[in-house]
Scaffold this motif. Structure first.
Motif, short mmCIF file in Angstrom:
data_model
loop_
_atom_site.label_atom_id
_atom_site.label_comp_id
_atom_site.label_asym_id
_atom_site.label_seq_id
_atom_site.Cartn_x
_atom_site.Cartn_y
_atom_site.Cartn_z
N ASP A 102 0.76 -1.04 0.39
CA ASP A 102 -0.21 -0.15 0.26
C ASP A 102 1.17 1.12 0.01
OD1 ASP A 102 -2.12 -1.10 0.14
OD2 ASP A 102 -2.78 -1.27 2.28
N THR A 103 1.29 1.08 0.73
CA THR A 103 2.63 2.32 0.63
C THR A 103 3.48 2.39 -0.81
OG1 THR A 103 3.62 1.81 2.97
CG2 THR A 103 4.33 2.95 1.88
N VAL A 104 3.64 1.54 -1.29
CA VAL A 104 4.76 1.96 -2.72
C VAL A 104 3.26 2.11 -3.60
CG1 VAL A 104 5.79 -0.35 -4.58
CG2 VAL A 104 6.21 -0.30 -2.10
N GLY A 105 2.28 1.80 -3.26
CA GLY A 105 1.64 1.90 -4.65
C GLY A 105 1.27 3.24 -3.80
N ALA A 106 1.10 3.83 -3.17
CA ALA A 106 0.68 5.63 -2.54
C ALA A 106 1.62 6.26 -4.03
CB ALA A 106 0.18 5.63 -0.87
N ASN A 107 2.86 5.81 -2.95
CA ASN A 107 3.84 6.70 -3.42
C ASN A 107 4.00 6.33 -4.94
OD1 ASN A 107 4.93 6.76 -1.00
ND2 ASN A 107 6.48 5.67 -0.94
N TYR A 108 3.63 5.74 -5.68
CA TYR A 108 4.14 5.64 -6.86
C TYR A 108 2.48 6.31 -7.94
CZ TYR A 108 3.02 4.14 -11.82
OH TYR A 108 2.86 3.62 -13.53
N GLU A 109 0.99 6.47 -7.07
CA GLU A 109 0.44 7.05 -7.54
C GLU A 109 0.86 8.92 -6.95
OE1 GLU A 109 -3.18 5.69 -5.96
OE2 GLU A 109 -3.59 4.33 -7.72
N ASN A 110 1.37 9.32 -5.94
CA ASN A 110 1.81 10.42 -5.90
C ASN A 110 2.68 11.15 -6.46
OD1 ASN A 110 -0.57 10.88 -4.05
ND2 ASN A 110 0.40 9.72 -2.21
N GLY A 111 3.34 10.08 -7.30
CA GLY A 111 4.97 10.26 -8.29
C GLY A 111 6.00 10.33 -7.11
N ILE A 112 5.33 10.02 -6.16
CA ILE A 112 7.24 9.95 -5.03
C ILE A 112 7.92 8.43 -5.39
CG2 ILE A 112 7.80 9.00 -3.05
CD1 ILE A 112 5.18 10.69 -1.85
N THR A 113 7.51 7.44 -5.86
CA THR A 113 8.16 6.62 -6.82
C THR A 113 7.96 6.20 -7.87
OG1 THR A 113 7.28 4.73 -6.12
CG2 THR A 113 8.55 5.36 -4.16
N PHE A 114 8.77 5.40 -8.80
CA PHE A 114 7.86 5.45 -9.79
C PHE A 114 7.95 3.78 -10.57
CE2 PHE A 114 10.23 8.92 -9.33
CZ PHE A 114 9.27 9.78 -9.40
N LEU A 115 7.78 4.25 -11.52
CA LEU A 115 7.22 2.11 -12.09
C LEU A 115 8.62 1.84 -12.32
CD1 LEU A 115 5.57 0.27 -13.59
CD2 LEU A 115 7.31 1.43 -15.98
N PRO A 116 9.44 1.27 -12.62
CA PRO A 116 10.99 0.65 -11.31
C PRO A 116 10.95 0.35 -10.06
CG PRO A 116 12.07 2.43 -13.21
CD PRO A 116 10.30 2.68 -12.78
N GLN A 117 10.31 1.50 -9.75
CA GLN A 117 10.51 1.03 -7.68
C GLN A 117 9.21 -0.12 -7.55
OE1 GLN A 117 11.19 3.56 -8.89
NE2 GLN A 117 13.22 4.20 -8.56
N LEU A 118 8.23 0.83 -7.99
CA LEU A 118 6.58 -0.73 -7.80
C LEU A 118 7.03 -1.51 -8.84
CD1 LEU A 118 3.80 -0.44 -7.54
CD2 LEU A 118 4.10 0.12 -10.19
N LEU A 119 8.06 -1.91 -9.26
CA LEU A 119 7.86 -3.04 -9.88
C LEU A 119 8.65 -4.26 -9.51
CD1 LEU A 119 8.23 -2.75 -13.98
CD2 LEU A 119 6.42 -3.96 -12.51
N MET A 120 9.68 -3.10 -8.46
CA MET A 120 10.95 -3.84 -7.79
C MET A 120 10.23 -4.41 -6.08
SD MET A 120 14.48 -1.85 -8.31
CE MET A 120 15.45 -2.38 -7.26
N SER A 121 9.42 -3.80 -6.47
CA SER A 121 8.74 -3.94 -5.43
C SER A 121 7.90 -5.24 -4.69
CB SER A 121 8.00 -2.43 -3.92
OG SER A 121 8.72 -1.37 -4.35
N ALA A 122 6.94 -4.41 -6.36
CA ALA A 122 5.69 -6.23 -6.55
C ALA A 122 6.91 -7.16 -6.78
CB ALA A 122 5.56 -5.74 -7.59
#
Lengths: 783, 197
Positions: A620-640
């Motif tokens: 959830d933290t990663v997802g929220a960060n992604y949606e808020n432009g704090i993290t980006f696709l590569p980080q989202l994928l690495m976390s996933a």
């Protein structure tokens, strides 16, 4: 005298280029040369005649692009082309070759033409030509092993004419699809072509470098038909084409290297051929030497059974592997693919593929699994089945020369397996058992081996294409079993046959089986073992392999051993655990740490608690960060992917308690679209959020999606399309499915879509990214 | 018509990969240690598997209103006509990193979406860099227009087939077109470069 008899006597000369001659006669760029067979027959005949007069023996029909994927009137064009060529004959030793060029399309999975459709296209040309009096078939300018295999099968199954085949090399000595000479020769000889070689692309000067290798591996006459050359630049250096004089002197050298069938390709003229035939007049060609290599191949490289023992990974075989059994039952091909890549990374040279389970359709599954594995791994495969129908289908679609596991001394097996090995070209494992079981003496086993070798010979299969497996029984039930096996290897090596062994059986029923297997392996190696079916993840076995090679002087400067040893040292040192939490490991995308921490946590916390209190909050933290432009696709994928690793540990410990599936979703990339990274990203994220994703793959037809939805009753489908040209098939899929099942919902995504466009084609949701698809799934399933 | 010429690079490391550009493709503003390690591994990998090749030909062209006549194809495109205004000649070229990059991508795509995504971005940067190399080589002191590809503006994607077939890109480079006009290998480019008269 037919062409094959004539070929035994001396050099055979092909003609030169057709295209250049047609252009000289007025063919415009962009016009189809094949239609001139009908509109300008006299010009075509005159060109053929000019080559015969220059000394050529073979007129190549003007049918290079006459396949039904390129033109509509294949039959008429081929018929007229053959007539035109035959009309040019005026002397003995002048022959007509039906010319078959490539389809112009790339085969699946890289391209969009199926193997079967390629076969049908070639078969249409062969059928049109075979009955009309040509003397041979020349399959030429081939870039791809798979397409070449389809063409040779089509030629052999639809005619009884001699088949010649040539392929195209680049300046590195490989085809543009990455196949080397050794693998090409292995494939073509296996398929039983009468002559093989290279044409086009390079001039004679450049092709010359690769001829010795062709001669070294080929047991059939070698063909070399170079271009006249053209300007080209390699690493900034410009090279130019060759004159007829230069051409003929280079091809003369090629002839001296041992090539027997010579001619020209693009840009060559009757003058090139005239000078060439003149130069070789009175010269005796080199003898064609039969080679004794035991070799199999993949789409790119060959694997030889000599010198170093060949390691055949045994992991893709359901016997004793519950997880693999489940994967097969659930049609989870990803599991097999990962198992293949894993074994390759551990150092296997080949992979055994066995999917025999009573409750699945083995024939279909074997074909599907092989197609998937050969799309991602360049290792040659050992096709392992006791079902001849499954073997037949699998050998047919295999992209290379396979190893077949296995034939044995029983009549039924000999009669069903050997014809397949002959037809598709393969190396076969021969098990030393027959109707009376496994002999309990080494001599008895050798006797069965000899019987199999003799029977194979009757089918035209060489001894070099047989690898004997003298079988190894369990030492815990028969203390003499291993020594009989070792003795058998010793005797088999005396009759000069290759030997393979499935090693793991010896330790069945014992603790720490690796210890026993590896020592037995070491003994077998000293007896001269050529191949072993084993577990590449076993460090004990790999130690023996590398140490043996170093000790026997077949590992130059012990380089392989040193690299193996240092890799294994590195991994044992780096196990110190850092003090971080699982949440942090997931957020930072640290897979190894996540696995270790989850393993520790599982000892003290309930599995579901780990999911709900650690993994999901991190996501959830990663997802929220992604949606808020704090993290980006590569980080989202690495976390996933890190979360996936943690989930796997948890799943192993759940053992049937609780259902974590939040809903079933079909995902597919639509028909015509062969890129699926977007879909795969969505898949990983949806799986992370607990959805069970049914991944139908890429280039999926509307009908397949409809049928799958009907079969499973799944109510949510996600579609991806990358190009404007494939959005129509997305629209068609939605229309088809909704016309029958208005309650099924669609979410769509892809680079060219937007909310309006998505609505226009009837989708229920436009997912701008993977997180949006999670949102929508939550809305649909109410969770 | 001027003869066709191919270019191959066996020393791929001479082509630069622009990290900033890769980050833009990935739509990321930062690269932490973990991502950077993946980036470095992908850079190493692409240099190993890429086999950059190009083929080009020079054509006399005729621009009339919105029609550009190349001899082998007539293109009806306002944008291309504008790009080629004042040109009597143009190069058509096709360039590719080769099928090895696709195979590597397909494999990563089965194992890790992170690595596949980063690899794809790195490969995109490399093919751009190769196109710049080819471009520079072709114009060699001539005054030229920016390169223009089928699919840009109103230059129909369907001309991809004409260009590839005229350059014999299948045979020379191993570039194939699918029914839906996708090029395989994925990291392939075709373009027109106008030469100012």
């Amino acid at each position: 005298m037919d062409i094959l008899s004539y070929m035994k006597k001396g050099f055979v000369f092909f003609d030169g280029g057709m295209g250049t001659q047609l252009q000289l006669n007025g063919l415009k760029a962009g016009q189809s040369p094949e239609t001139w067979n009908i509109t300008h027959p006299e010009i075509i005949t005159a060109i053929h005649k000019s080559y015969f007069e220059a000394g050529a023996n073979i007129a190549t029909t003007n049918t290079f692009g006459a396949n039904p994927l390129k033109i509509d009137n294949t039959d008429e064009v081929v018929a007229r082309a053959i007539e035109n060529a035959k009309r040019a004959i005026y002397d003995k030793h002048q022959y007509v070759a039906l010319d078959i060029g490539p389809t112009g399309k790339l085969l699946k999975p890289l391209g969009d033409l199926s193997f079967e459709d390629a076969y049908d296209a070639f078969a249409t040309v062969v059928k049109a030509g075979a009955s009309r009096g040509c003397d041979l078939i020349i399959i030429e300018t081939m870039n791809d092993t798979y397409e070449l295999k389809a063409a040779v099968l089509a030629a052999k199954e639809n005619s009884s004419l001699p088949v010649f085949a040539t392929f195209v090399l680049d300046e590195k000595g490989k085809t543009v699809t990455g196949c080397d000479i050794q693998a090409m020769v292995a494939l073509l000889e296996g398929l039983g072509v009468d002559a093989l070689g290279v044409n086009c692309s390079l001039g004679a000067d450049e092709l010359k470098r690769f001829v010795p290798e062709l001669i070294k591996y080929s047991s059939v006459p070698v063909i070399v038909n170079p271009n006249a050359g053209m300007p080209y630049v390699v690493d900034g250096k410009t090279c130019y084409d060759s004159t007829p004089e230069r051409f003929s002197s280079s091809v003369f050298e090629i002839a001296q290297m041992g090539a027997r069938i010579l001619g020209g390709c693009c840009g060559t003229t009757p003058e090139h051929i005239r000078l060439l035939t003149k130069a070789l007049n009175g010269v005796t060609p080199k003898d064609i030497v039969k080679k004794n290599h035991t070799v199999v191949s993949s789409y790119s490289n060959a694997c030889f059974f000599n010198n170093k023992v060949v390691l055949i990974g045994e992991r893709i075989n359901p016997t004793g592997k519950p997880k693999l059994k489940t994967a097969l039952k659930e049609n989870n091909l990803d599991y097999m693919v990962k198992e293949a890549i894993g074994q390759e990374e551990k150092g296997a040279h080949m992979l055994d593929v066995n999917v025999g389970l009573p409750e699945i359709n083995e024939e279909e599954m074997l074909v599907n699994v092989i197609k998937e594995i050969q799309a991602v791994s360049s290792l040659p495969l050992q096709i392992d089945s006791s079902n001849p129908k499954a073997l037949d289908s699998a050998m047919r679609i295999y992209n290379g020369k396979p190893l077949v596991n296995s034939v044995n001394g029983k009549e039924e097996s000999l009669n069903s397996v050997l014809p397949l090995v002959k037809k598709y070209g393969g190396v076969v494992i021969a098990l030393t058992l027959d109707e009376n079981g496994i002999p309990n003496t080494a001599e008895g086993r050798v006797e069965i081996a000899e019987k199999i070798i003799n029977r194979a010979k009757e089918y035209g299969i060489d001894k070099k294409d047989i690898i004997v497996d003298p079988l190894c029984l369990t030492v815990s039930s028969d203390k003499n079993a291993p020594s009989i096996t070792l003795k058998s290897i010793e005797l088999l090596k005396k009759i000069d046959v290759k030997v393979s062994l499935g090693i793991s059986n010896v330790s069945f029923g014992l603790p720490s089986r690796d210890y026993v297997n590896s020592v037995f392996f070491s003994h077998a190696l000293l007896m001269g073992l050529d191949a072993v079916i084993m577990n590449p993840y076993s460090l004990e076995m790999m130690k023996v392999y590398y140490a043996h090679n170093a000790l026997m002087g077949i590992d130059d400067m012990c380089q392989d051993y040193i690299s193996f040893a240092s890799n294994n040292q590195a991994s044992s040192v780096s196990t110190e655990t850092e003090q971080i939490t699982l949440e942090r490991a997931i957020i930072k995308g640290l897979k190894k740490e996540a696995r270790e921490i989850t393993k520790d946590l599982i000892q003290i916390i309930e599995p579901l608690e780990i999911v709900n209190n650690h993994i999901i909050p991190a996501l959830d933290t990663v997802g929220a960060n992604y949606e808020n432009g704090i993290t980006f696709l590569p980080q989202l994928l690495m976390s996933a992917e890190t979360a996936t690793v943690a989930f796997e540990v948890v799943k192993e410990n759940i053992k049937g308690e609780g259902n974590t599936n939040k809903g079933d979703i079909i995902l597919a990339t639509v028909k015509g679209d062969i890129h699926d990274i977007g879909k795969n990203i969505v898949k990983v994220i949806l799986q992370n959020y607990g959805y069970n994703v049914h991944d139908l793959g890429k280039d999926v037809s509307p009908d397949t999606i409809l049928k799958y939805a009907e079969k499973t009753g799944i109510k949510l489908i996600g579609l991806s399309a990358l190009m404007t040209t494939t959005v129509p098939s997305m629209e068609e899929t939605i229309r088809l499915v909704k016309s029958k099942h208005s309650d099924i919902r669609f979410m769509v995504g892809g680079a060219v879509l937007n909310p309006e466009y998505a609505q226009m084609i009837g989708a229920d949701n436009y997912s701008k990214d993977a997180m949006e698809s999670v949102r929508y799934a939550q809305e649909v399933f109410g969770n | 018509m001027i003869d066709i010429c191919t270019i191959s690079l066996t020393e791929t490391a001479t082509l630069k990969i622009d990290k900033k550009e890769v980050m833009r493709y990935l739509r990321t503003k930062e690269m932490d240690e973990g991502l950077n390690a993946i980036y470095e591994a992908c850079v190493k990998r692409i240099y190993e598997v890429a086999s950059p090749k190009a083929v080009y030909k020079k054509f006399n062209i005729n621009v009339l209103d919105n029609i550009v006549d190349f001899g082998f194809m007539k293109v009806n495109s306002k944008d291309l006509a504008k790009n080629l205004k004042d040109c009597n000649e143009a190069y058509a070229f096709a360039a590719t990193l080769g099928i090895g990059a696709d195979r590597t991508f397909d494999r990563l795509n089965r194992v890790s979406q992170t690595e596949a995504t980063v690899f794809s971005a790195v490969a995109s940067s490399l093919i751009e860099s190769f196109c710049d190399y080819v471009n520079e080589r072709l114009i060699d002191g001539l005054s030229s227009k920016p390169r223009f590809s089928a699919g840009y503006g109103d230059f129909s994607l369907e001309h991809q087939r004409d260009i590839l077939s005229n350059l014999e890109a299948d045979k020379r480079l191993g570039i194939f077109l699918t029914e839906s006009y996708m090029m395989v290998p994925v990291k392939s480019v075709t373009a027109i470069i106008g030469i100012r008269s």
